[in-house]
Design a protein around this motif. Structure first.
Motif, PDB file in Angstrom:
ATOM      1  N   SER A  54      -9.334   6.532   8.474  1.00  0.00           N
ATOM      2  CA  SER A  54      -7.694   6.333   8.035  1.00  0.00           C
ATOM      3  C   SER A  54      -7.108   5.529   9.352  1.00  0.00           C
ATOM      4  CB  SER A  54      -7.115   7.529   7.556  1.00  0.00           C
ATOM      5  OG  SER A  54      -7.441   8.237   6.632  1.00  0.00           O
ATOM      6  N   LEU A  57      -7.981   2.032   9.394  1.00  0.00           N
ATOM      7  CA  LEU A  57      -7.165   1.313   8.423  1.00  0.00           C
ATOM      8  C   LEU A  57      -5.625   0.906   8.708  1.00  0.00           C
ATOM      9  CD1 LEU A  57      -6.785   0.031   5.504  1.00  0.00           C
ATOM     10  CD2 LEU A  57      -6.131   2.428   4.570  1.00  0.00           C
ATOM     11  N   SER A 155      -8.273  -0.992  -0.158  1.00  0.00           N
ATOM     12  CA  SER A 155      -8.720  -0.617   1.064  1.00  0.00           C
ATOM     13  C   SER A 155      -8.461   1.049   1.140  1.00  0.00           C
ATOM     14  CB  SER A 155      -7.836  -1.225   2.170  1.00  0.00           C
ATOM     15  OG  SER A 155      -8.378  -2.380   2.089  1.00  0.00           O
ATOM     16  N   CYS A 156      -7.286   1.440   0.686  1.00  0.00           N
ATOM     17  CA  CYS A 156      -6.937   2.999   0.386  1.00  0.00           C
ATOM     18  C   CYS A 156      -7.937   3.741  -0.438  1.00  0.00           C
ATOM     19  CB  CYS A 156      -5.458   3.120  -0.064  1.00  0.00           C
ATOM     20  SG  CYS A 156      -4.007   2.475   0.901  1.00  0.00           S
ATOM     21  N   THR A 159     -11.030   3.753   1.563  1.00  0.00           N
ATOM     22  CA  THR A 159     -10.977   4.993   2.492  1.00  0.00           C
ATOM     23  C   THR A 159     -11.363   6.387   1.914  1.00  0.00           C
ATOM     24  OG1 THR A 159      -9.726   3.711   3.890  1.00  0.00           O
ATOM     25  CG2 THR A 159      -9.504   5.762   4.222  1.00  0.00           C
TER      26      THR A 159
END
Length: 211
Positions: A54, A57, A155-156, A159
């Motif tokens: 996180s 990111l 991307s979230c 993750t």
């Protein structure tokens, strides 16, 4: 004692009727106890990995915002009009800003509400007008497809599900197909030869920069 014996016999009969042998029940209980024993450690590892990824990111997002803020040099009216013409070609109705950047080595798109296309300064000096048109068309295709927003959501998800290798493989495949879709739009509306030459020139410029 007679009631207890009857209950145990009833339980054993039920297990046998449902296909559960005593050994199977015992093995299932052992596996459950084993998992419960290591569950706190696994949860701690997941939380640690989630925090690290996180932060990475969020750092990437901050770097992107800084790129956007540091790029203040506009490409000019000629390129802006060309971008508007190309946008009409592919059915894009957004107002696109074109900015030059000395930091990046490949063109990139930032934002989805008010999108910005960043063009490397080296690309402007090394690409012909036809090649530049193909490159802009590729970036405009990303904007039309809302790829910036989709990539952010992807991307979230990556993750959160970083422990799942199938999610990572699927994410790589989606990114590859995303680029292929934009390439197909470019080939349909521009010269494939000019686009191929533009990609080669950009790669050569990027390679020389890191030598």
């Amino acid at each position: 004692q007679q009631v207890t014996s009857l209950s145990l016999n009833h339980f054993s009969t039920q297990n046998l009727q449902h296909g559960f042998a005593p050994n199977t029940v015992h093995r299932t209980a052992s596996v459950t106890a084993y998992v419960e024993h290591f569950l706190p450690a696994l949860l701690a590892l997941y939380i640690a990995g989630l925090c690290i990824l996180s932060i990475r990111l969020f750092s990437s997002y901050i770097t992107t915002i800084r790129l956007k803020s540091s790029s203040r040099l506009h490409l000019g009216d000629t390129w802006r009009r060309l971008a508007e013409t190309l946008s009409d070609k592919i059915g894009l109705a957004k107002n696109i800003r074109l900015l030059l950047s000395e930091t990046i080595d490949v063109p990139m798109t930032i934002g989805f509400i008010k999108p910005i296309i960043l063009v490397p300064l080296a690309a402007l000096n090394s690409l012909s007008p036809e090649q530049m048109e193909a490159v802009l068309l590729h970036e405009l295709s990303h904007i039309r497809r809302q790829d910036y927003l989709l990539n952010l959501i992807q991307s979230c998800i990556e993750t959160i599900l970083f422990f799942n290798p199938f999610v990572q493989l699927m994410a790589q495949h989606i990114r590859k197909e995303r680029e292929n879709c934009c390439d197909e739009i470019v080939i349909h509306h521009a010269s494939p030869h000019s686009y191929a030459q533009a990609l080669v020139s950009l790669e050569e410029a990027r390679t020389q920069q890191y030598r």
